[in-house]
Enzyme design. Structure first.
Site, mmCIF file in Angstrom:
data_model
loop_
_atom_site.group_PDB
_atom_site.id
_atom_site.type_symbol
_atom_site.label_atom_id
_atom_site.label_comp_id
_atom_site.label_asym_id
_atom_site.label_seq_id
_atom_site.Cartn_x
_atom_site.Cartn_y
_atom_site.Cartn_z
ATOM 1 N N ASN A 10 0.872 -1.181 0.000
ATOM 2 C CA ASN A 10 0.000 0.000 0.000
ATOM 3 C C ASN A 10 0.906 1.226 0.000
ATOM 4 O O ASN A 10 1.564 1.513 0.996
ATOM 5 C CB ASN A 10 -0.886 -0.032 1.249
ATOM 6 C CG ASN A 10 -1.695 1.248 1.403
ATOM 7 O OD1 ASN A 10 -1.828 2.038 0.471
ATOM 8 N ND2 ASN A 10 -2.236 1.462 2.598
ATOM 9 N N TRP A 11 0.925 1.930 -1.131
ATOM 10 C CA TRP A 11 1.870 3.050 -1.278
ATOM 11 C C TRP A 11 1.332 4.358 -0.709
ATOM 12 O O TRP A 11 2.043 5.367 -0.728
ATOM 13 C CB TRP A 11 2.252 3.210 -2.754
ATOM 14 C CG TRP A 11 3.039 2.056 -3.292
ATOM 15 C CD1 TRP A 11 3.634 1.069 -2.556
ATOM 16 C CD2 TRP A 11 3.326 1.767 -4.667
ATOM 17 N NE1 TRP A 11 4.273 0.183 -3.397
ATOM 18 C CE2 TRP A 11 4.097 0.580 -4.695
ATOM 19 C CE3 TRP A 11 3.012 2.384 -5.885
ATOM 20 C CZ2 TRP A 11 4.556 0.013 -5.882
ATOM 21 C CZ3 TRP A 11 3.466 1.818 -7.064
ATOM 22 C CH2 TRP A 11 4.228 0.639 -7.067
ATOM 23 N N LYS A 12 0.098 4.368 -0.275
ATOM 24 C CA LYS A 12 -0.497 5.564 0.359
ATOM 25 C C LYS A 12 -0.256 6.806 -0.507
ATOM 26 O O LYS A 12 -0.235 6.711 -1.724
ATOM 27 C CB LYS A 12 0.071 5.738 1.778
ATOM 28 C CG LYS A 12 0.000 4.443 2.589
ATOM 29 C CD LYS A 12 0.255 4.659 4.052
ATOM 30 C CE LYS A 12 0.262 3.313 4.743
ATOM 31 N NZ LYS A 12 0.322 3.400 6.184
ATOM 32 N N HIS A 96 -9.422 0.983 5.275
ATOM 33 C CA HIS A 96 -8.088 1.150 5.878
ATOM 34 C C HIS A 96 -8.207 2.052 7.108
ATOM 35 O O HIS A 96 -8.992 2.999 7.112
ATOM 36 C CB HIS A 96 -7.118 1.760 4.862
ATOM 37 C CG HIS A 96 -5.703 1.704 5.321
ATOM 38 N ND1 HIS A 96 -5.178 2.640 6.183
ATOM 39 C CD2 HIS A 96 -4.715 0.810 5.081
ATOM 40 C CE1 HIS A 96 -3.924 2.324 6.451
ATOM 41 N NE2 HIS A 96 -3.610 1.218 5.787
ATOM 42 N N GLU A 98 -6.498 4.388 8.171
ATOM 43 C CA GLU A 98 -6.295 5.831 7.928
ATOM 44 C C GLU A 98 -7.577 6.472 7.392
ATOM 45 O O GLU A 98 -7.872 7.630 7.680
ATOM 46 C CB GLU A 98 -5.102 6.041 6.988
ATOM 47 C CG GLU A 98 -3.796 5.807 7.736
ATOM 48 C CD GLU A 98 -2.644 5.297 6.888
ATOM 49 O OE1 GLU A 98 -2.701 5.390 5.649
ATOM 50 O OE2 GLU A 98 -1.675 4.792 7.493
ATOM 51 N N GLU A 168 -5.352 -5.342 10.542
ATOM 52 C CA GLU A 168 -4.337 -4.312 10.731
ATOM 53 C C GLU A 168 -4.548 -3.613 12.071
ATOM 54 O O GLU A 168 -5.320 -2.646 12.153
ATOM 55 C CB GLU A 168 -4.426 -3.286 9.605
ATOM 56 C CG GLU A 168 -4.122 -3.874 8.245
ATOM 57 C CD GLU A 168 -3.468 -2.832 7.348
ATOM 58 O OE1 GLU A 168 -2.383 -3.112 6.837
ATOM 59 O OE2 GLU A 168 -4.027 -1.735 7.191
ATOM 60 N N GLY A 174 2.599 1.803 10.768
ATOM 61 C CA GLY A 174 3.539 2.916 10.635
ATOM 62 C C GLY A 174 4.244 3.275 11.928
ATOM 63 O O GLY A 174 4.877 4.325 12.023
ATOM 64 N N SER A 214 3.563 -2.681 10.239
ATOM 65 C CA SER A 214 5.025 -2.732 10.361
ATOM 66 C C SER A 214 5.625 -4.077 9.925
ATOM 67 O O SER A 214 6.550 -4.584 10.573
ATOM 68 C CB SER A 214 5.457 -2.359 11.779
ATOM 69 O OG SER A 214 5.025 -1.033 12.077
ATOM 70 N N GLY A 235 2.933 -1.313 4.275
ATOM 71 C CA GLY A 235 2.981 0.112 3.964
ATOM 72 C C GLY A 235 4.415 0.552 3.705
ATOM 73 O O GLY A 235 4.941 0.393 2.600
ATOM 74 N N GLY A 236 5.069 1.071 4.736
ATOM 75 C CA GLY A 236 6.408 1.658 4.602
ATOM 76 C C GLY A 236 7.403 0.785 3.842
ATOM 77 O O GLY A 236 8.094 1.270 2.934
HETATM 78 C C1 PEP Z 1 -0.609 -0.097 6.008
HETATM 79 O O1 PEP Z 1 -0.582 1.016 5.551
HETATM 80 O O2 PEP Z 1 -1.572 -0.814 5.743
HETATM 81 C C2 PEP Z 1 0.494 -0.544 6.862
HETATM 82 C C3 PEP Z 1 0.386 -1.704 7.434
HETATM 83 O O3 PEP Z 1 1.573 0.301 7.022
HETATM 84 P P1 PEP Z 1 3.010 -0.072 7.679
HETATM 85 O O4 PEP Z 1 3.459 -1.365 7.039
HETATM 86 O O5 PEP Z 1 3.904 1.076 7.312
HETATM 87 O O6 PEP Z 1 2.806 -0.227 9.129
#
Ligand code: PEP
Length: 251
Positions: A10-12, A96, A98, A168, A174, A214, A235-236
């Site tokens: 997920n590149w957000k 999600h 966010e 999640e 994050g 993470s 994500g990251g």
């Molecule tokens: C996400 O955005 O769904 C996520 C899990 O981010 P991260 O891996 O950065 O925690």
């Protein structure tokens, strides 16, 4: 039950179109090298057309980060499943944390988006997860149950098979704090049990449940060794070609 693993990035709100195309090409190469698993990336809306074009016939699947509930209409700022499918997009992330926490999307709205994805021919990647406060108050399972019950309202058995679920925990997104493999497995088993009760066992056994929060090269192998963890939503670490490549090649 043999579920095909899915590693999803997920590149957000990151990357220019050129950067997204380069990263997608790297993910497509890793995906082609690992034919026993699915790989998906979710670029920003602005990069979807070029990314779909660039990955062409490779096995890499392209997802949107959200989706509208109607096919078209007066919804300023929204993008429909029909418009996404037209580009070659196959999946859409829905719910999600966010979207829930920052943009105020509630369970009813998320349910409408999820149904919009299904009706428009997209596979939803439906996200659920508790906050730290909810976990510490021992409310993890009741919160998840409510998100599942309301989010999945009106989803028929046959459609359920097309859905991907993502657990999640909000406190792990994050933050660098990953749920332990035991914590994640416990919740995944609970979610599968919920699906068995709400639908039937063979559907619960078929639905893929991803863990997100993470995920990195250092923890992917132990997470994927858990019986109810069928993939990762990243994500990251998905923004770096090398680390995403290692996650795709989990052992
Ligand atoms: C996400 O955005 O769904 C996520 C899990 O981010 P991260 O891996 O950065 O925690």
């Amino acid at each position: 039950m043999n579920r095909r693993p899915l590693i999803a990035g997920n590149w957000k709100m990151h990357l220019t179109v050129a950067e997204a195309v380069r990263l997608a090409q790297a993910a497509a190469a890793a995906s082609s090298a690992c034919p026993d698993r699915d790989v998906m990336v979710a670029p920003a809306f602005t990069a979807l057309a070029k990314v779909c074009e660039a990955v062409g016939d490779t096995p890499l699947q392209v997802a949107a980060q959200n989706v509208a509930w109607d096919k078209e209409g007066a919804y300023t700022g929204e993008i429909s499943a029909l418009m996404l499918a037209d580009l070659g997009v196959r999946l859409a992330i829905v719910g999600h944390s966010e979207r829930r926490q920052i943009f105020g999307e509630n369970d009813a709205m998320i349910n409408r988006r999820l149904l919009g994805a299904l009706i428009g021919g997209l596979q939803p990647v439906f996200c659920v997860g508790e906050t730290l406060e909810e976990r510490e108050a021992n409310r993890t399972f009741s919160v998840l149950e409510q998100q599942m019950r309301q989010g999945l309202q009106g989803v028929a058995k046959e459609e359920m098979r097309r859905l991907v679920l993502a657990y999640e925990p909000v406190w792990a997104i994050g933050t660098g704090k990953t749920a332990t493999k035991e914590q994640a497995q416990e919740v995944h088993a609970f979610l599968r049990q919920f699906l068995a009760g709400a639908y039937e066992k063979n559907i619960a056994d078929a639905v893929r449940i991803l863990y997100g929060g993470s995920v990195k090269p250092e923890n992917i192998d132990s997470l994927m060794a858990q019986p109810d963890i069928d993939g990762a939503l990243v994500g990251g670490a998905a923004l770096n070609a090398e680390s995403f490549d290692r996650i795709i090649r989990f052992q």
